[in-house]
Design a protein around this motif. Structure first.
Motif, PDB file in Angstrom:
ATOM      1  N   UNK A  33       0.837  -1.194   0.000  1.00  0.00           N
ATOM      2  CA  UNK A  33       0.000   0.000   0.000  1.00  0.00           C
ATOM      3  C   UNK A  33       0.870   1.241   0.000  1.00  0.00           C
ATOM      4  N   UNK A  34       0.439   2.239  -0.735  1.00  0.00           N
ATOM      5  CA  UNK A  34       1.215   3.467  -0.842  1.00  0.00           C
ATOM      6  C   UNK A  34       2.200   3.447  -1.998  1.00  0.00           C
ATOM      7  N   UNK A  35       2.151   2.385  -2.826  1.00  0.00           N
ATOM      8  CA  UNK A  35       3.043   2.314  -3.979  1.00  0.00           C
ATOM      9  C   UNK A  35       4.482   2.010  -3.622  1.00  0.00           C
ATOM     10  N   UNK A  36       4.701   1.216  -2.589  1.00  0.00           N
ATOM     11  CA  UNK A  36       6.050   0.876  -2.129  1.00  0.00           C
ATOM     12  C   UNK A  36       6.470  -0.488  -2.676  1.00  0.00           C
ATOM     13  N   UNK A  37       7.397  -0.523  -3.644  1.00  0.00           N
ATOM     14  CA  UNK A  37       7.777  -1.784  -4.276  1.00  0.00           C
ATOM     15  C   UNK A  37       8.646  -2.661  -3.372  1.00  0.00           C
ATOM     16  N   UNK A  38       8.326  -3.962  -3.393  1.00  0.00           N
ATOM     17  CA  UNK A  38       9.092  -4.957  -2.644  1.00  0.00           C
ATOM     18  C   UNK A  38       9.275  -6.195  -3.511  1.00  0.00           C
ATOM     19  N   UNK A  39      10.238  -7.006  -3.111  1.00  0.00           N
ATOM     20  CA  UNK A  39      10.471  -8.293  -3.759  1.00  0.00           C
ATOM     21  C   UNK A  39      10.434  -9.367  -2.689  1.00  0.00           C
ATOM     22  N   UNK A  40       9.822 -10.502  -3.003  1.00  0.00           N
ATOM     23  CA  UNK A  40       9.814 -11.640  -2.082  1.00  0.00           C
ATOM     24  C   UNK A  40      11.190 -12.285  -2.175  1.00  0.00           C
ATOM     25  N   UNK A  41      11.945 -12.258  -1.057  1.00  0.00           N
ATOM     26  CA  UNK A  41      13.304 -12.819  -1.061  1.00  0.00           C
ATOM     27  C   UNK A  41      13.313 -14.318  -0.813  1.00  0.00           C
ATOM     28  N   UNK A  42      12.638 -14.737   0.245  1.00  0.00           N
ATOM     29  CA  UNK A  42      12.652 -16.145   0.655  1.00  0.00           C
ATOM     30  C   UNK A  42      11.264 -16.558   1.106  1.00  0.00           C
ATOM     31  N   UNK A  43      10.963 -17.820   0.885  1.00  0.00           N
ATOM     32  CA  UNK A  43       9.791 -18.438   1.497  1.00  0.00           C
ATOM     33  C   UNK A  43      10.275 -19.743   2.103  1.00  0.00           C
ATOM     34  N   UNK A  44      10.247 -19.829   3.424  1.00  0.00           N
ATOM     35  CA  UNK A  44      10.639 -21.040   4.132  1.00  0.00           C
ATOM     36  C   UNK A  44       9.415 -21.774   4.641  1.00  0.00           C
ATOM     37  N   UNK A  45       9.626 -22.836   5.409  1.00  0.00           N
ATOM     38  CA  UNK A  45       8.502 -23.599   5.942  1.00  0.00           C
ATOM     39  C   UNK A  45       7.598 -22.732   6.818  1.00  0.00           C
ATOM     40  N   UNK A  46       8.214 -21.969   7.726  1.00  0.00           N
ATOM     41  CA  UNK A  46       7.415 -21.207   8.690  1.00  0.00           C
ATOM     42  C   UNK A  46       7.732 -19.709   8.663  1.00  0.00           C
ATOM     43  N   UNK A  47       8.247 -19.210   7.544  1.00  0.00           N
ATOM     44  CA  UNK A  47       8.525 -17.781   7.420  1.00  0.00           C
ATOM     45  C   UNK A  47       8.556 -17.387   5.948  1.00  0.00           C
ATOM     46  N   UNK A  48       8.455 -16.098   5.707  1.00  0.00           N
ATOM     47  CA  UNK A  48       8.794 -15.552   4.403  1.00  0.00           C
ATOM     48  C   UNK A  48       9.397 -14.174   4.634  1.00  0.00           C
ATOM     49  N   UNK A  49      10.123 -13.700   3.642  1.00  0.00           N
ATOM     50  CA  UNK A  49      10.891 -12.469   3.795  1.00  0.00           C
ATOM     51  C   UNK A  49      10.781 -11.636   2.532  1.00  0.00           C
ATOM     52  N   UNK A  50      10.582 -10.322   2.728  1.00  0.00           N
ATOM     53  CA  UNK A  50      10.538  -9.398   1.600  1.00  0.00           C
ATOM     54  C   UNK A  50      11.683  -8.399   1.721  1.00  0.00           C
ATOM     55  N   UNK A  51      11.980  -7.739   0.600  1.00  0.00           N
ATOM     56  CA  UNK A  51      13.056  -6.765   0.523  1.00  0.00           C
ATOM     57  C   UNK A  51      12.513  -5.533  -0.200  1.00  0.00           C
ATOM     58  N   UNK A  52      12.762  -4.339   0.365  1.00  0.00           N
ATOM     59  CA  UNK A  52      12.295  -3.123  -0.307  1.00  0.00           C
ATOM     60  C   UNK A  52      13.178  -2.830  -1.513  1.00  0.00           C
ATOM     61  N   UNK A  53      12.553  -2.290  -2.557  1.00  0.00           N
ATOM     62  CA  UNK A  53      13.226  -1.994  -3.822  1.00  0.00           C
ATOM     63  C   UNK A  53      13.367  -0.486  -4.005  1.00  0.00           C
ATOM     64  N   UNK A  54      14.175  -0.051  -4.978  1.00  0.00           N
ATOM     65  CA  UNK A  54      14.249   1.385  -5.268  1.00  0.00           C
ATOM     66  C   UNK A  54      12.844   1.935  -5.529  1.00  0.00           C
ATOM     67  N   UNK A  55      12.561   3.096  -4.967  1.00  0.00           N
ATOM     68  CA  UNK A  55      11.233   3.695  -5.078  1.00  0.00           C
ATOM     69  C   UNK A  55      10.407   3.535  -3.814  1.00  0.00           C
ATOM     70  N   UNK A  56      10.838   2.631  -2.923  1.00  0.00           N
ATOM     71  CA  UNK A  56      10.146   2.475  -1.638  1.00  0.00           C
ATOM     72  C   UNK A  56      10.438   3.709  -0.803  1.00  0.00           C
ATOM     73  N   UNK A  57       9.439   4.218  -0.093  1.00  0.00           N
ATOM     74  CA  UNK A  57       9.638   5.461   0.645  1.00  0.00           C
ATOM     75  C   UNK A  57      10.673   5.359   1.758  1.00  0.00           C
ATOM     76  N   UNK A  58      11.005   4.150   2.196  1.00  0.00           N
ATOM     77  CA  UNK A  58      12.052   3.993   3.208  1.00  0.00           C
ATOM     78  C   UNK A  58      13.397   3.633   2.586  1.00  0.00           C
ATOM     79  N   UNK A  59      13.454   3.610   1.274  1.00  0.00           N
ATOM     80  CA  UNK A  59      14.694   3.276   0.590  1.00  0.00           C
ATOM     81  C   UNK A  59      14.772   1.795   0.268  1.00  0.00           C
ATOM     82  N   UNK A  60      15.744   1.454  -0.533  1.00  0.00           N
ATOM     83  CA  UNK A  60      15.925   0.048  -0.924  1.00  0.00           C
ATOM     84  C   UNK A  60      16.766  -0.670   0.132  1.00  0.00           C
ATOM     85  N   UNK A  61      16.668  -1.984   0.137  1.00  0.00           N
ATOM     86  CA  UNK A  61      17.527  -2.784   0.999  1.00  0.00           C
ATOM     87  C   UNK A  61      17.030  -3.011   2.405  1.00  0.00           C
ATOM     88  N   UNK A  62      15.747  -2.774   2.682  1.00  0.00           N
ATOM     89  CA  UNK A  62      15.202  -3.126   4.000  1.00  0.00           C
ATOM     90  C   UNK A  62      14.606  -4.525   3.878  1.00  0.00           C
TER      91      UNK A  62
END
Length: 179
Positions: free
Chosen positions: A91-120
């Motif tokens: 929401x808010x137009x913040x691009x992310x990429x799904x980095x990992x999907x494990x058995x009991x977790x998943x992880x995303x990463x912010x991309x350029x253009x995200x309001x908090x910057x890339x690499x979160x």
């Protein structure tokens, strides 16, 4: 007995000669922050209860979310089943990429253009104790950005994140019965 005080020093020097020179220090590369928060810039960790679901495991709750990603606060691109490498907008137009999907977790990463910057990196981990499910959300970065390195902006980000993930947890509290 003044000669005895010099004996440990002489032995230490001889040991260095016998053992040879110390190896050159190994260059330590910066932490790979995709793998986890160790050695990275920690932002927040929040825990949310998802209620009592005695017949559902943490994997099923994670699968419920990643197979029905419309439950997540997305505005497009990933409304169905997600996989590692999928790119979405929160929401808010913040691009992310799904980095990992494990058995009991998943992880995303912010991309350029995200309001908090890339690499979160944000990891959503699911666990169960005595039938009670918990979602733990942890965020970290390679390095602070203009926002996360500044007290007021980082505080606002943490508050917004807590509220957003709280809404997700409330949604999962209900939908975990279908998992």
């Amino acid at each position: 007995m003044p000669g005895f005080a010099a004996l440990p020093v002489a032995l230490a020097l001889c040991a260095g000669l016998v053992a040879g020179p110390s190896p050159a220090p190994v260059a330590v590369s910066p932490a790979d922050c995709r793998a986890g928060p160790a050695g990275c810039y920690d932002l927040y960790t929040y825990g949310y209860t998802l209620g009592l679901h005695p017949f559902t495991g943490p994997e099923a709750v994670r699968r419920q979310l990643t197979d029905h990603f419309w439950l997540f606060p997305v505005s497009g691109g990933c409304a169905g089943r997600i996989r590692a490498g999928a790119r979405c907008e929160l929401l808010g137009g913040n691009p992310v990429e799904v980095e990992y999907i494990g058995d009991d977790f998943f992880q995303i990463n912010t991309l350029p253009g995200h309001q908090l910057g890339r690499g979160m990196h944000i990891r959503f981990a699911f666990s169960r104790t005595l039938g009670f499910h918990t979602m733990t959300v942890r965020a970290w970065q390679d390095r602070p950005t203009d926002c996360t390195g500044e007290v007021l902006c980082n505080g606002a980000n943490r508050t917004f994140a807590w509220a957003t993930w709280r809404v997700l947890a409330t949604t999962l509290r209900l939908t975990a019965y279908a998992a």
